[in-house]
Design a protein around this motif. Structure first.
Motif, PDB file in Angstrom:
ATOM      1  N   VAL A 144    -106.934  85.837  37.950  1.00  0.00           N
ATOM      2  CA  VAL A 144    -106.566  87.026  37.175  1.00  0.00           C
ATOM      3  C   VAL A 144    -106.257  88.188  38.122  1.00  0.00           C
ATOM      4  CG1 VAL A 144    -107.482  88.805  35.619  1.00  0.00           C
ATOM      5  CG2 VAL A 144    -107.728  86.393  35.036  1.00  0.00           C
ATOM      6  N   ARG A 145    -107.081  88.338  39.153  1.00  0.00           N
ATOM      7  CA  ARG A 145    -106.840  89.401  40.139  1.00  0.00           C
ATOM      8  C   ARG A 145    -105.456  89.238  40.766  1.00  0.00           C
ATOM      9  NH1 ARG A 145    -110.017  87.953  44.584  1.00  0.00           N
ATOM     10  NH2 ARG A 145    -108.186  86.703  45.023  1.00  0.00           N
ATOM     11  N   ASP A 146    -105.109  88.014  41.160  1.00  0.00           N
ATOM     12  CA  ASP A 146    -103.809  87.773  41.782  1.00  0.00           C
ATOM     13  C   ASP A 146    -102.663  88.073  40.826  1.00  0.00           C
ATOM     14  OD1 ASP A 146    -105.194  87.036  44.040  1.00  0.00           O
ATOM     15  OD2 ASP A 146    -104.901  84.878  43.739  1.00  0.00           O
ATOM     16  N   LEU A 147    -102.786  87.593  39.583  1.00  0.00           N
ATOM     17  CA  LEU A 147    -101.732  87.861  38.595  1.00  0.00           C
ATOM     18  C   LEU A 147    -101.622  89.357  38.319  1.00  0.00           C
ATOM     19  CD1 LEU A 147     -99.614  86.907  36.512  1.00  0.00           C
ATOM     20  CD2 LEU A 147    -101.478  86.792  34.850  1.00  0.00           C
ATOM     21  N   ASN A 148    -102.756  90.017  38.083  1.00  0.00           N
ATOM     22  CA  ASN A 148    -102.734  91.445  37.776  1.00  0.00           C
ATOM     23  C   ASN A 148    -102.161  92.262  38.936  1.00  0.00           C
ATOM     24  OD1 ASN A 148    -103.845  90.753  35.343  1.00  0.00           O
ATOM     25  ND2 ASN A 148    -105.849  91.621  35.751  1.00  0.00           N
ATOM     26  N   SER A 149    -102.459  91.846  40.156  1.00  0.00           N
ATOM     27  CA  SER A 149    -101.899  92.534  41.327  1.00  0.00           C
ATOM     28  C   SER A 149    -100.388  92.398  41.360  1.00  0.00           C
ATOM     29  CB  SER A 149    -102.488  91.966  42.616  1.00  0.00           C
ATOM     30  OG  SER A 149    -103.860  92.217  42.682  1.00  0.00           O
ATOM     31  N   SER A 150     -99.902  91.202  41.048  1.00  0.00           N
ATOM     32  CA  SER A 150     -98.455  90.983  41.047  1.00  0.00           C
ATOM     33  C   SER A 150     -97.772  91.744  39.920  1.00  0.00           C
ATOM     34  CB  SER A 150     -98.140  89.498  40.899  1.00  0.00           C
ATOM     35  OG  SER A 150     -98.570  88.790  42.029  1.00  0.00           O
ATOM     36  N   VAL A 151     -98.368  91.691  38.737  1.00  0.00           N
ATOM     37  CA  VAL A 151     -97.757  92.343  37.576  1.00  0.00           C
ATOM     38  C   VAL A 151     -97.742  93.864  37.740  1.00  0.00           C
ATOM     39  CG1 VAL A 151     -98.114  92.819  35.108  1.00  0.00           C
ATOM     40  CG2 VAL A 151     -98.247  90.488  35.951  1.00  0.00           C
ATOM     41  N   GLY A 152     -98.752  94.404  38.393  1.00  0.00           N
ATOM     42  CA  GLY A 152     -98.851  95.854  38.518  1.00  0.00           C
ATOM     43  C   GLY A 152     -98.210  96.437  39.763  1.00  0.00           C
ATOM     44  N   ALA A 153     -97.783  95.599  40.693  1.00  0.00           N
ATOM     45  CA  ALA A 153     -97.247  96.105  41.957  1.00  0.00           C
ATOM     46  C   ALA A 153     -95.746  96.359  41.866  1.00  0.00           C
ATOM     47  CB  ALA A 153     -97.537  95.092  43.069  1.00  0.00           C
ATOM     48  N   PHE A 154     -95.320  97.421  42.511  1.00  0.00           N
ATOM     49  CA  PHE A 154     -93.905  97.730  42.602  1.00  0.00           C
ATOM     50  C   PHE A 154     -93.329  96.963  43.768  1.00  0.00           C
ATOM     51  CE2 PHE A 154     -90.283 100.201  44.019  1.00  0.00           C
ATOM     52  CZ  PHE A 154     -89.622 100.408  42.820  1.00  0.00           C
ATOM     53  N   PRO A 155     -92.206  96.374  43.687  1.00  0.00           N
ATOM     54  CA  PRO A 155     -91.182  96.383  42.653  1.00  0.00           C
ATOM     55  C   PRO A 155     -91.295  95.203  41.678  1.00  0.00           C
ATOM     56  CG  PRO A 155     -90.227  95.470  44.627  1.00  0.00           C
ATOM     57  CD  PRO A 155     -91.669  95.796  44.937  1.00  0.00           C
ATOM     58  N   THR A 156     -92.336  94.354  41.856  1.00  0.00           N
ATOM     59  CA  THR A 156     -92.479  93.184  40.987  1.00  0.00           C
ATOM     60  C   THR A 156     -92.581  93.578  39.519  1.00  0.00           C
ATOM     61  OG1 THR A 156     -93.632  92.092  42.795  1.00  0.00           O
ATOM     62  CG2 THR A 156     -93.820  91.080  40.644  1.00  0.00           C
ATOM     63  N   LEU A 157     -93.219  94.709  39.248  1.00  0.00           N
ATOM     64  CA  LEU A 157     -93.372  95.121  37.848  1.00  0.00           C
ATOM     65  C   LEU A 157     -92.041  95.371  37.155  1.00  0.00           C
ATOM     66  CD1 LEU A 157     -93.050  98.474  37.285  1.00  0.00           C
ATOM     67  CD2 LEU A 157     -95.056  98.464  38.712  1.00  0.00           C
ATOM     68  N   LEU A 158     -90.986  95.618  37.926  1.00  0.00           N
ATOM     69  CA  LEU A 158     -89.657  95.803  37.335  1.00  0.00           C
ATOM     70  C   LEU A 158     -89.159  94.518  36.678  1.00  0.00           C
ATOM     71  CD1 LEU A 158     -87.980  97.875  40.201  1.00  0.00           C
ATOM     72  CD2 LEU A 158     -88.952  98.726  38.043  1.00  0.00           C
TER      73      LEU A 158
END
Length: 192
Positions: A144-158
């Protein structure tokens, strides 16, 4: 040599598309790992819940007057089996863990129960399940930490947010009694 203007634009578009595909695939993999980890927690919760009827049956033979504790344990087992989200499962798991702790205190009050081979085997199996459940929770929270980090990080969140990826909840044990050990009394009663 004449350089066409569309070539750099085309290269830029290809690079952005490749980056998008790579990010999308990484997010899909992270989401799959979270789902796999959640499945692992559910398997361990199910194993623990399946042990409870046997444990209750053995303890009932020794401690008929502990009926309310055994009824509570059965009720908490039902709640744990019906939990569908990590938050619900964490809450039900904490309640079930508290009831299991109290039943182990009852076992301390009945030396002949502690000496029963079936009870000892179930106690060891339950201890093993609790250890595996703890590992499954840690693995789930790491994914969950890894997914949440990816989903919340710029520019991946775009890419993540428009494509429906979102942060997942952690498996958290919010039981305030978890930090307190059960009180053991030698008159056959136990309380948390």
């Amino acid at each position: 040599m004449h350089f066409p203007i569309w070539l750099p634009v085309g290269i830029f578009v290809v690079v952005v598309l490749l980056w998008g595909v790579i990010v999308f695939n990484r997010l899909v993999r992270a989401r799959a790992l979270v789902r796999e980890a959640w499945s692992g927690i559910k398997v361990q919760l199910r194993r623990r819940a399946d042990l409870i009827p046997n444990l209750v049956s053995i303890v009932q033979g020794y401690a008929a007057h502990e009926k309310t504790l055994l009824n509570e344990l059965t009720a908490r087992r039902g709640e744990a089996l019906q939990a569908t989200t990590p938050a619900d499962a964490a809450q039900a798991s904490a309640a079930l863990g508290g009831a299991l702790g109290r039943i182990m205190v009852v076992a301390e009050a009945y030396p002949e129960l502690k000496a029963d081979a079936n009870f000892r085997a179930l106690q060891e199996e339950l201890s093993e399940v609790e250890t595996e459940l703890q590992g499954a929770r840690r693995y789930y929270n790491a994914t969950v930490r890894d997914l949440n980090s990816s989903v919340g990080a710029f520019p991946t969140l775009l890419i993540a947010r428009p494509l429906g990826f979102h942060e997942e909840p952690y498996f958290e044990d919010d039981d305030p009694t978890i930090e307190k050990a059960p009180v053991v009394r030698f008159d056959g009663a136990a309380k948390a």
